[in-house]
Design an enzyme around this catalytic site. Structure first.
Site, PDB file in Angstrom:
ATOM      1  CG  HIS A 127      -3.042  -6.041  -3.153  1.00 29.13           C
ATOM      2  ND1 HIS A 127      -2.674  -4.717  -3.354  1.00 29.13           N
ATOM      3  CD2 HIS A 127      -4.044  -6.002  -2.233  1.00 29.13           C
ATOM      4  CE1 HIS A 127      -3.398  -3.932  -2.585  1.00 29.13           C
ATOM      5  NE2 HIS A 127      -4.260  -4.690  -1.902  1.00 29.13           N
ATOM      6  CG  HIS A 139      -2.005  -1.058   1.097  1.00 29.45           C
ATOM      7  ND1 HIS A 139      -1.773  -2.363   1.430  1.00 29.45           N
ATOM      8  CD2 HIS A 139      -3.287  -1.000   0.658  1.00 29.45           C
ATOM      9  CE1 HIS A 139      -2.878  -3.070   1.223  1.00 29.45           C
ATOM     10  NE2 HIS A 139      -3.805  -2.272   0.749  1.00 29.45           N
ATOM     11  CD  GLU A 188      -6.222  -1.076  -0.529  1.00 24.05           C
ATOM     12  OE1 GLU A 188      -5.700  -1.874  -1.338  1.00 24.05           O
ATOM     13  OE2 GLU A 188      -6.547  -1.391   0.626  1.00 24.05           O
ATOM     14  CD  GLU A 226     -13.999  -5.779   8.317  1.00 23.66           C
ATOM     15  OE1 GLU A 226     -15.058  -5.173   7.998  1.00 23.66           O
ATOM     16  OE2 GLU A 226     -12.995  -5.799   7.591  1.00 23.66           O
ATOM     17  CG  HIS A 249      -5.969  -7.481   1.385  1.00 25.38           C
ATOM     18  ND1 HIS A 249      -5.876  -6.673   2.502  1.00 25.38           N
ATOM     19  CD2 HIS A 249      -6.054  -6.652   0.325  1.00 25.38           C
ATOM     20  CE1 HIS A 249      -5.899  -5.409   2.122  1.00 25.38           C
ATOM     21  NE2 HIS A 249      -6.021  -5.364   0.811  1.00 25.38           N
ATOM     22  CB  CYS A 290     -13.107  -4.627   2.427  1.00 19.38           C
ATOM     23  SG  CYS A 290     -14.347  -3.668   1.565  1.00 19.38           S
ATOM     24  CD  GLU A 302      -7.942  -3.667  -2.532  1.00 24.99           C
ATOM     25  OE1 GLU A 302      -7.423  -3.884  -1.417  1.00 24.99           O
ATOM     26  OE2 GLU A 302      -9.163  -3.590  -2.710  1.00 24.99           O
TER      27      GLU A 302
END
Length: 218
Positions: free
Chosen positions: A35, A28, A117, A90, A72, A70, A119
């Site tokens: 990614h 980042h 970001e 979360e 990864h 959200c 993505e």
């Protein structure tokens, strides 16, 4: 640096093919490294979708409204496993049935922190069971609300700065799927691209509406 910043992300090309890994923190830093990521949208039986307002301590786009969850996947981790892990962390939710409805590829810079970001974002629809418990972590989520997707899409145009800049592309994929719905798997990966209302797209040929803030953030 938080523990999550030391986790690894999977580096990919614009077709979603993996070619390496890097820590969250390093991926980042400007100009950002492309990614793999995912965006979960929880949908109630009446069609409303769950939004979360990102906590004030978030390093990218705090206090903006975003989709339900959200994150990864770790290198080699399935989307279903990663998404349900983040739903639990979360929102205290899950596991839920997830279906991939498309991919949203975008690049973004937080105008305050300068973090970027970049993505390849798998958009995952999750079916929310009425009465299922939600226990949001205050370190992740400031508040929650349910909205009608059509009203949300209109407000993204009217007031984009209240929302995380990737949300427009996520909602577009939810309402206009680019792949037939199928359960997520470790190798799931659609290749179409789209952008949110203030996103600079990569590979779609569409211009950015607002260049200073190029979508993104997790």
């Amino acid at each position: 640096m938080s523990e999550r910043e030391t986790h690894l992300v999977e580096l990919v090309d614009e077709a979603g093919q993996a070619h390496g890994e890097m820590t969250v923190a390093a991926a980042h830093q400007p100009p950002g490294r492309l990614h793999r990521a995912f965006s979960v949208v929880l949908v109630a039986p009446d069609g409303q979708v769950l939004l979360q307002r990102r906590a004030a301590v978030k390093t990218r786009f705090p206090l903006r409204w975003a989709n339900s969850c959200c994150g990864h996947p770790l290198p080699g981790e399935s989307l279903a496993e990663a998404a349900n892990r983040r739903l639990r962390e979360e929102l205290g939710a899950g596991p839920v049935e997830l279906t991939e409805v498309g991919v949203h590829l975008y690049q973004a810079e937080d105008p305050t922190t300068g973090r970027v970001e970049f993505e390849y974002d798998h958009v995952l629809r999750g079916e929310f069971r009425p009465g299922a418990p939600l226990a949001p972590d205050p370190a992740e989520v400031a508040e929650l609300r349910w909205v009608e997707p059509a009203a949300l899409e209109a407000d993204l145009v009217a007031d984009p700065r209240s929302y995380a800049p990737w949300l427009g592309g996520v909602v577009n994929r939810l309402l206009r799927p680019t792949v037939p719905g199928y359960p997520v798997t470790p190798s799931a990966g659609a290749v179409s691209v789209a952008a949110g209302p203030d996103a600079a797209t990569v590979g779609s040929g569409a211009p950015s509406d607002e260049v200073p803030e190029r979508s993104g953030g997790r």
